[in-house]
Design an enzyme around this catalytic site. Sequence first.
Site, PDB file in Angstrom:
ATOM      1  NE  ARG A  76      -3.292   2.421   2.913  1.00  0.00           N
ATOM      2  CZ  ARG A  76      -4.334   2.571   3.716  1.00  0.00           C
ATOM      3  NH1 ARG A  76      -4.873   1.506   4.294  1.00  0.00           N
ATOM      4  NH2 ARG A  76      -4.825   3.779   3.977  1.00  0.00           N
ATOM      5  CG  ASP A 108      10.495 -11.489   0.631  1.00  0.00           C
ATOM      6  OD1 ASP A 108      10.376 -10.492  -0.101  1.00  0.00           O
ATOM      7  OD2 ASP A 108      11.399 -11.615   1.472  1.00  0.00           O
TER       8      ASP A 108
END
Length: 333
Positions: free
Chosen positions: A206, A282
């Site tokens: 975000r 990840d």
Amino acid sequence: MQRDSLPAILAACRTRRVLVVGDVMLDRFIRGNVSRISPEAPVPVVHVTREDAYPGGAANVARNLAPFAGKVHVLGVTGTGPLTEQLHGLLTGHGIDTSGLLASGEHETIVKTRVVARGQQVVRIDRETIKAPSPALIARTLAWLDKKLPEVDAVIIEDYAKGFLTQELVDAITQRVTARGIPVTVDPNPGNPLRWHQATTVKPNRKEAFEAAGIPDPGDVPLATLLAILPSLADRLREKWDAQQLLITLGEHGMVLLEKGKPLYHTPTRAREVFDVSGAGDTAIALYTLALAAGCPAPQAAEISNLASGVVVAKAGTATLTPEELLAAADGP
């Protein structure tokens, strides 16, 4: 996502081969206890009880893929010496191909060492020199890529803004990958404002998405308000990046997929408990890309990615997960 379809998807994932390109690192943890303050300076004295090391950065993305994919390759630049050997050993221990870790006398292996006392981080020590690759190193990188690419079903570009990924190198990689018709996904970094032309998907969080779009983050607003803003934000990012899809992670709100000409697709968080968000990005890019490579449509890949991220945020440190944990999470509470 239908729970019944997940075993077949995971079986397909086991036949796929994924290459991770980017800034590889070594994450070290020195753990201990504190019982006094140093007489030399007002700092705690840590009595070391344990030391651990894990693949970090792009290497952690490869580590996330290892339990799910048929083969994982990693491409990046390292220095030489014992710490580099340790990184190689950790990756090969997970069955990851490290032939693409290109040793360079002009670079050092990035190492982040965290000193943790009684479960709390006391200090982090970074060993890194941010330096762009030389023309000779770029040539070595592309020569390795040209040799390995026929063996690969998808490529992830993982940018930690440590110097390895330049516009010249990224353009050369994406051109080669898209010419083969396989997915290329990107985890961008605002500290390295590259153009991600021809990427299948770009996955900012975000904060990164609003920063890259040049739009102020509205802060703590109702979810409906946030979702209403995102399509216009996505338009700006598409102009900037020219990606087919945007996958934006929203922390406690899950993630959204924005495809040109299609309605926003929101998948709420599946995390039952948030302990540590380290490495969740990840995990998200790893499982999303692997699901695409296995033939999943983008919304279904986003659901799998979101489900996996919900598992790892309930663990301490830069954690990974197993297929069994993913299946258990799909079963619900």
